[in-house]
Design a protein around this motif. Structure first.
Motif, PDB file in Angstrom:
ATOM      1  N   ALA A  33       0.819  -1.221   0.000  1.00 13.24           N
ATOM      2  CA  ALA A  33       0.000   0.000   0.000  1.00 13.24           C
ATOM      3  C   ALA A  33       0.848   1.265   0.000  1.00 13.24           C
ATOM      4  O   ALA A  33       0.506   2.252  -0.655  1.00 13.24           O
ATOM      5  CB  ALA A  33      -0.952  -0.009   1.193  1.00 13.24           C
ATOM      6  N   ARG A  34       1.958   1.258   0.725  1.00 11.78           N
ATOM      7  CA  ARG A  34       2.815   2.464   0.768  1.00 11.78           C
ATOM      8  C   ARG A  34       3.451   2.722  -0.589  1.00 11.78           C
ATOM      9  O   ARG A  34       3.562   3.876  -1.011  1.00 11.78           O
ATOM     10  CB  ARG A  34       3.894   2.308   1.838  1.00 11.78           C
ATOM     11  CG  ARG A  34       3.329   2.344   3.253  1.00 11.78           C
ATOM     12  CD  ARG A  34       4.414   2.014   4.228  1.00 11.78           C
ATOM     13  NE  ARG A  34       4.895   0.658   3.922  1.00 11.78           N
ATOM     14  CZ  ARG A  34       5.081  -0.306   4.782  1.00 11.78           C
ATOM     15  NH1 ARG A  34       4.885  -0.085   6.046  1.00 11.78           N
ATOM     16  NH2 ARG A  34       5.487  -1.494   4.416  1.00 11.78           N
ATOM     17  N   SER A  38       2.823   5.998  -2.846  1.00 13.43           N
ATOM     18  CA  SER A  38       3.982   6.796  -3.240  1.00 13.43           C
ATOM     19  C   SER A  38       4.039   6.979  -4.751  1.00 13.43           C
ATOM     20  O   SER A  38       4.320   8.077  -5.242  1.00 13.43           O
ATOM     21  CB  SER A  38       5.265   6.126  -2.734  1.00 13.43           C
ATOM     22  OG  SER A  38       6.380   6.918  -3.028  1.00 13.43           O
ATOM     23  N   ASP A  39       3.748   5.914  -5.485  1.00  6.74           N
ATOM     24  CA  ASP A  39       3.712   6.016  -6.949  1.00  6.74           C
ATOM     25  C   ASP A  39       2.631   6.999  -7.396  1.00  6.74           C
ATOM     26  O   ASP A  39       2.844   7.808  -8.297  1.00  6.74           O
ATOM     27  CB  ASP A  39       3.451   4.650  -7.586  1.00  6.74           C
ATOM     28  CG  ASP A  39       4.642   3.725  -7.525  1.00  6.74           C
ATOM     29  OD1 ASP A  39       5.745   4.183  -7.184  1.00  6.74           O
ATOM     30  OD2 ASP A  39       4.470   2.528  -7.816  1.00  6.74           O
ATOM     31  N   HIS A  40       1.477   6.944  -6.745  1.00  3.41           N
ATOM     32  CA  HIS A  40       0.372   7.829  -7.127  1.00  3.41           C
ATOM     33  C   HIS A  40       0.696   9.298  -6.829  1.00  3.41           C
ATOM     34  O   HIS A  40       0.253  10.187  -7.559  1.00  3.41           O
ATOM     35  CB  HIS A  40      -0.911   7.416  -6.415  1.00  3.41           C
ATOM     36  CG  HIS A  40      -2.092   8.225  -6.822  1.00  3.41           C
ATOM     37  ND1 HIS A  40      -2.631   8.158  -8.079  1.00  3.41           N
ATOM     38  CD2 HIS A  40      -2.817   9.144  -6.152  1.00  3.41           C
ATOM     39  CE1 HIS A  40      -3.650   8.989  -8.168  1.00  3.41           C
ATOM     40  NE2 HIS A  40      -3.787   9.598  -7.009  1.00  3.41           N
ATOM     41  N   GLU A  41       1.455   9.534  -5.796  1.00  2.00           N
ATOM     42  CA  GLU A  41       1.817  10.910  -5.445  1.00  2.00           C
ATOM     43  C   GLU A  41       2.560  11.613  -6.576  1.00  2.00           C
ATOM     44  O   GLU A  41       2.470  12.836  -6.706  1.00  2.00           O
ATOM     45  CB  GLU A  41       2.645  10.933  -4.162  1.00  2.00           C
ATOM     46  CG  GLU A  41       1.822  10.634  -2.930  1.00  2.00           C
ATOM     47  CD  GLU A  41       2.662  10.480  -1.679  1.00  2.00           C
ATOM     48  OE1 GLU A  41       3.900  10.679  -1.736  1.00  2.00           O
ATOM     49  OE2 GLU A  41       2.075  10.165  -0.624  1.00  2.00           O
ATOM     50  N   ALA A  93       1.908   1.638 -11.952  1.00  4.10           N
ATOM     51  CA  ALA A  93       1.470   3.028 -12.036  1.00  4.10           C
ATOM     52  C   ALA A  93      -0.052   3.143 -12.150  1.00  4.10           C
ATOM     53  O   ALA A  93      -0.627   4.170 -11.810  1.00  4.10           O
ATOM     54  CB  ALA A  93       2.137   3.722 -13.219  1.00  4.10           C
ATOM     55  N   HIS A  94      -0.717   2.091 -12.606  1.00  4.14           N
ATOM     56  CA  HIS A  94      -2.171   2.102 -12.758  1.00  4.14           C
ATOM     57  C   HIS A  94      -2.902   1.647 -11.496  1.00  4.14           C
ATOM     58  O   HIS A  94      -4.099   1.869 -11.376  1.00  4.14           O
ATOM     59  CB  HIS A  94      -2.593   1.178 -13.903  1.00  4.14           C
ATOM     60  CG  HIS A  94      -2.060   1.581 -15.232  1.00  4.14           C
ATOM     61  ND1 HIS A  94      -2.645   2.551 -16.009  1.00  4.14           N
ATOM     62  CD2 HIS A  94      -0.992   1.137 -15.926  1.00  4.14           C
ATOM     63  CE1 HIS A  94      -1.956   2.690 -17.128  1.00  4.14           C
ATOM     64  NE2 HIS A  94      -0.949   1.841 -17.100  1.00  4.14           N
ATOM     65  N   LEU A  95      -2.194   0.989 -10.587  1.00  5.85           N
ATOM     66  CA  LEU A  95      -2.846   0.325  -9.461  1.00  5.85           C
ATOM     67  C   LEU A  95      -3.769   1.230  -8.655  1.00  5.85           C
ATOM     68  O   LEU A  95      -4.927   0.903  -8.432  1.00  5.85           O
ATOM     69  CB  LEU A  95      -1.801  -0.285  -8.519  1.00  5.85           C
ATOM     70  CG  LEU A  95      -1.323  -1.677  -8.849  1.00  5.85           C
ATOM     71  CD1 LEU A  95      -0.200  -2.087  -7.905  1.00  5.85           C
ATOM     72  CD2 LEU A  95      -2.446  -2.669  -8.796  1.00  5.85           C
TER      73      LEU A  95
END
Length: 117
Positions: A33-34, A38-41, A93-95
């Motif tokens: 989850a982290r 972090s990727d979404h940020e 990156a899509h998750l």
């Protein structure tokens, strides 16, 4: 602004680089989850690129969200019964975004890969 984005990307790359020594550890890390957050940020930083008249980052993200909505729409077309399961393998990156669309639709019960790894 680009400096902030560069720093964020480098911090994510550094975190991913030290995530494990084998493929299973890598998948565990990428599905944590982290890591997903972090990727979404990075995308939230991309949204800030541009000025008051040129929303360069927002324009790019509009395309990115559309792409993820297309993935979501295509998944909904696969539903034939309430008992059916869909196994989705997708780039990290899509998750965040695709999981959000699936959960918020009320059509899917999302099982995260991390719990199986």
């Amino acid at each position: 602004m680009n400096h902030l984005l560069t720093e964020k990307i480098q911090s994510v790359q550094k975190a991913h680089a030290g995530s494990g020594t084998n493929l299973l550890d890598w998948y565990r890390h990428m599905n944590d989850a982290r890591s997903i957050q972090s990727d979404h940020e990075i995308y939230m930083h991309i949204a800030r690129i541009g000025d008051w008249e040129h929303y360069i980052g927002v324009d790019w993200l509009r395309w990115w969200y559309q792409r993820n909505l297309i993935i979501y729409a295509n998944l909904t077309k696969l539903i034939e019964s309430n008992e059916e399961r869909i196994f989705l393998v997708i780039g990290a990156a899509h998750l965040h975004t695709v999981q959000q669309f699936l959960r918020e639709s009320g059509l899917f019960e999302v099982e995260e890969a991390h719990s199986y790894l």
